[in-house]
Design a protein around this motif. Structure first.
Motif, PDB file in Angstrom:
ATOM      1  N   ILE A  95       7.877  -1.856  -2.937  1.00 28.36           N
ATOM      2  CA  ILE A  95       8.932  -1.983  -3.954  1.00 28.36           C
ATOM      3  C   ILE A  95       8.342  -2.282  -5.325  1.00 28.36           C
ATOM      4  N   GLY A  96       7.032  -2.306  -5.465  1.00 30.61           N
ATOM      5  CA  GLY A  96       6.448  -2.517  -6.788  1.00 30.61           C
ATOM      6  C   GLY A  96       5.042  -3.058  -6.683  1.00 30.61           C
ATOM      7  N   ASP A  97       4.361  -3.043  -7.815  1.00 32.46           N
ATOM      8  CA  ASP A  97       2.951  -3.438  -7.824  1.00 32.46           C
ATOM      9  C   ASP A  97       2.787  -4.951  -7.942  1.00 32.46           C
ATOM     10  N   TYR A  98       3.187  -5.643  -6.912  1.00 36.62           N
ATOM     11  CA  TYR A  98       2.997  -7.082  -6.780  1.00 36.62           C
ATOM     12  C   TYR A  98       3.019  -7.362  -5.290  1.00 36.62           C
ATOM     13  N   VAL A  99       2.497  -8.519  -4.904  1.00 38.65           N
ATOM     14  CA  VAL A  99       2.382  -8.790  -3.469  1.00 38.65           C
ATOM     15  C   VAL A  99       3.362  -9.882  -3.059  1.00 38.65           C
ATOM     16  N   LEU A 100       4.202  -9.562  -2.115  1.00 44.80           N
ATOM     17  CA  LEU A 100       5.123 -10.533  -1.531  1.00 44.80           C
ATOM     18  C   LEU A 100       4.454 -11.167  -0.326  1.00 44.80           C
ATOM     19  N   SER A 101       4.976 -12.318   0.114  1.00 48.42           N
ATOM     20  CA  SER A 101       4.367 -12.935   1.291  1.00 48.42           C
ATOM     21  C   SER A 101       4.841 -12.270   2.574  1.00 48.42           C
ATOM     22  N   GLY A 102       5.849 -11.425   2.463  1.00 44.20           N
ATOM     23  CA  GLY A 102       6.312 -10.689   3.635  1.00 44.20           C
ATOM     24  C   GLY A 102       7.230  -9.565   3.210  1.00 44.20           C
ATOM     25  N   GLY A 103       7.548  -8.684   4.132  1.00 41.50           N
ATOM     26  CA  GLY A 103       8.346  -7.511   3.795  1.00 41.50           C
ATOM     27  C   GLY A 103       9.845  -7.765   3.670  1.00 41.50           C
ATOM     28  N   GLU A 104      10.325  -8.965   4.043  1.00 42.22           N
ATOM     29  CA  GLU A 104      11.776  -9.175   4.094  1.00 42.22           C
ATOM     30  C   GLU A 104      12.468  -9.013   2.742  1.00 42.22           C
ATOM     31  N   PRO A 105      11.917  -9.615   1.650  1.00 43.95           N
ATOM     32  CA  PRO A 105      12.600  -9.372   0.366  1.00 43.95           C
ATOM     33  C   PRO A 105      12.608  -7.884   0.015  1.00 43.95           C
ATOM     34  N   ALA A 106      11.558  -7.172   0.380  1.00 41.49           N
ATOM     35  CA  ALA A 106      11.511  -5.728   0.115  1.00 41.49           C
ATOM     36  C   ALA A 106      12.556  -5.001   0.958  1.00 41.49           C
ATOM     37  N   ALA A 107      12.747  -5.442   2.201  1.00 39.15           N
ATOM     38  CA  ALA A 107      13.778  -4.835   3.057  1.00 39.15           C
ATOM     39  C   ALA A 107      15.156  -5.055   2.442  1.00 39.15           C
ATOM     40  N   ALA A 108      15.375  -6.262   1.899  1.00 46.73           N
ATOM     41  CA  ALA A 108      16.669  -6.549   1.263  1.00 46.73           C
ATOM     42  C   ALA A 108      16.896  -5.602   0.087  1.00 46.73           C
ATOM     43  N   VAL A 109      15.867  -5.385  -0.707  1.00 50.45           N
ATOM     44  CA  VAL A 109      15.965  -4.480  -1.859  1.00 50.45           C
ATOM     45  C   VAL A 109      16.307  -3.066  -1.382  1.00 50.45           C
ATOM     46  N   LEU A 110      15.582  -2.599  -0.389  1.00 52.02           N
ATOM     47  CA  LEU A 110      15.779  -1.237   0.104  1.00 52.02           C
ATOM     48  C   LEU A 110      17.185  -1.061   0.696  1.00 52.02           C
ATOM     49  N   ILE A 111      17.602  -2.027   1.516  1.00 49.30           N
ATOM     50  CA  ILE A 111      18.923  -1.949   2.148  1.00 49.30           C
ATOM     51  C   ILE A 111      20.017  -1.922   1.077  1.00 49.30           C
ATOM     52  N   ASP A 112      19.895  -2.792   0.090  1.00 51.38           N
ATOM     53  CA  ASP A 112      20.902  -2.844  -0.971  1.00 51.38           C
ATOM     54  C   ASP A 112      20.993  -1.510  -1.695  1.00 51.38           C
ATOM     55  N   ALA A 113      19.832  -0.979  -2.079  1.00 53.67           N
ATOM     56  CA  ALA A 113      19.815   0.262  -2.864  1.00 53.67           C
ATOM     57  C   ALA A 113      20.385   1.428  -2.062  1.00 53.67           C
ATOM     58  N   ASP A 135      -0.976   4.800  11.955  1.00 52.95           N
ATOM     59  CA  ASP A 135      -1.450   6.094  12.459  1.00 52.95           C
ATOM     60  C   ASP A 135      -0.622   6.570  13.654  1.00 52.95           C
ATOM     61  N   GLY A 136      -0.182   5.628  14.492  1.00 52.36           N
ATOM     62  CA  GLY A 136       0.507   6.008  15.727  1.00 52.36           C
ATOM     63  C   GLY A 136       2.000   6.213  15.533  1.00 52.36           C
ATOM     64  N   LEU A 137       2.635   5.371  14.713  1.00 55.78           N
ATOM     65  CA  LEU A 137       4.094   5.481  14.545  1.00 55.78           C
ATOM     66  C   LEU A 137       4.461   6.383  13.371  1.00 55.78           C
ATOM     67  N   ARG A 138       3.475   6.690  12.534  1.00 55.30           N
ATOM     68  CA  ARG A 138       3.663   7.591  11.383  1.00 55.30           C
ATOM     69  C   ARG A 138       4.928   7.290  10.578  1.00 55.30           C
ATOM     70  N   PRO A 139       5.091   6.037  10.137  1.00 57.04           N
ATOM     71  CA  PRO A 139       6.278   5.714   9.336  1.00 57.04           C
ATOM     72  C   PRO A 139       6.084   6.139   7.887  1.00 57.04           C
ATOM     73  N   MET A 140       7.179   6.179   7.131  1.00 58.46           N
ATOM     74  CA  MET A 140       7.032   6.225   5.682  1.00 58.46           C
ATOM     75  C   MET A 140       6.502   4.845   5.286  1.00 58.46           C
ATOM     76  N   GLU A 141       5.547   4.796   4.370  1.00 57.56           N
ATOM     77  CA  GLU A 141       5.062   3.500   3.876  1.00 57.56           C
ATOM     78  C   GLU A 141       5.626   3.332   2.474  1.00 57.56           C
ATOM     79  N   ILE A 142       6.417   2.269   2.288  1.00 55.85           N
ATOM     80  CA  ILE A 142       7.111   2.064   1.011  1.00 55.85           C
ATOM     81  C   ILE A 142       6.769   0.705   0.423  1.00 55.85           C
ATOM     82  N   GLN A 166       0.822  -1.225   0.000  1.00 56.60           N
ATOM     83  CA  GLN A 166       0.000   0.000   0.000  1.00 56.60           C
ATOM     84  C   GLN A 166       0.855   1.273   0.000  1.00 56.60           C
ATOM     85  N   GLY A 167       2.184   1.105   0.115  1.00 58.20           N
ATOM     86  CA  GLY A 167       3.052   2.278   0.251  1.00 58.20           C
ATOM     87  C   GLY A 167       3.341   2.976  -1.066  1.00 58.20           C
ATOM     88  N   GLU A 168       4.109   4.064  -0.946  1.00 60.16           N
ATOM     89  CA  GLU A 168       4.558   4.794  -2.122  1.00 60.16           C
ATOM     90  C   GLU A 168       5.639   3.954  -2.816  1.00 60.16           C
TER      91      GLU A 168
END
Ligand code: ADE
Length: 226
Positions: free
Chosen positions: A133-151, A124-131, A90-92
């Protein structure tokens, strides 16, 4: 830079963060990456971190308590202010521009979701950036975290041996990268373009620029409009 990751599967991220450019940057002290098990912040005897959604529906929802407690605990371990990031479809959508701005922060705190998503009060409470990594659904955020960390990590000063290689690559100037060649000069009848063997650095730079533009026009015209 310090990067904290809150995850139910630190064993997915640890090997990733120990290899290649990210692993080297970590060893060199350019980045500190700390993965924290979210389940350690569960409060019941079953170590639950998720529950059924109010209103019914499929799947499970990540609960507020463990996430708030984990975020607050991890943040207290270091005085640098953390940029909070939640990975969610749902993130940017992540772009190189966002990566560049994140690479300038002293500290990132990445929360990986699983199940059907996060209790809305986490957002709403922690007000994080919501990110995303693309218009597809992963089963969890870990592969997305790997992408973000690498970049992000490859942009940190000293992470790549040769700084110019990060600047001239795809997207740095909203252009895709030009074609590259290495030895041999001929392979199975396919030849390296003569200009690259000419030794004329001006012509080579001109040819590369032209190739980058042609490629971008053909494959990603949307980038040229930016
Ligand atoms: N979690 C599940 N799918 C995702 C995506 N596309 N981007 C970021 N986090 C996600």
């Amino acid at each position: 830079m310090r990067i904290d990751v809150l995850t139910l599967f630190p064993e997915m991220l640890e090997p990733f963060c120990s290899a290649s450019i990210v692993g080297r940057a970590r060893k060199a002290g350019i980045v500190e990456i700390v993965c924290t098990q979210l389940r350690d912040f569960a409060t019941d005897k079953h170590k639950s971190v998720d529950d059924k959604p109010f209103g019914g529906g499929p799947g499970m929802v990540l609960m507020c308590g463990p996430v708030f407690d984990a975020v607050e605990h991890v943040e207290s371990l270091d005085p640098r202010p953390a940029t909070r990031i939640v990975l969610t479809p749902q993130g940017e959508t992540l772009t190189q521009r966002t990566v560049e701005s994140l690479a300038k922060k002293p500290r990132l705190l990445i929360v990986c979701g699983h199940y059907e998503g996060f209790d809305q009060r986490i957002l709403d409470g922690l007000r994080p950036m919501e990110i995303s990594i693309g218009d597809y659904v992963l089963s969890g955020g870990e592969p997305a975290a790997a992408v973000l960390i690498d970049a992000v990590v490859r942009l940190l000063p000293g992470a790549l041996g040769d700084r110019t290689s990060a600047d001239s690559e795809s997207f740095a100037g909203n252009l895709l990268e030009y074609p590259q060649y290495t030895r041999p000069r001929e392979f199975r009848g396919m030849c390296v373009p003569d200009v690259l063997l000419s030794g004329d650095h001006g012509r080579i730079a001109g040819w590369r620029r032209e190739q980058a533009e042609l490629r971008t026009k053909a494959r990603r015209p949307d980038l040229l409009e930016k």
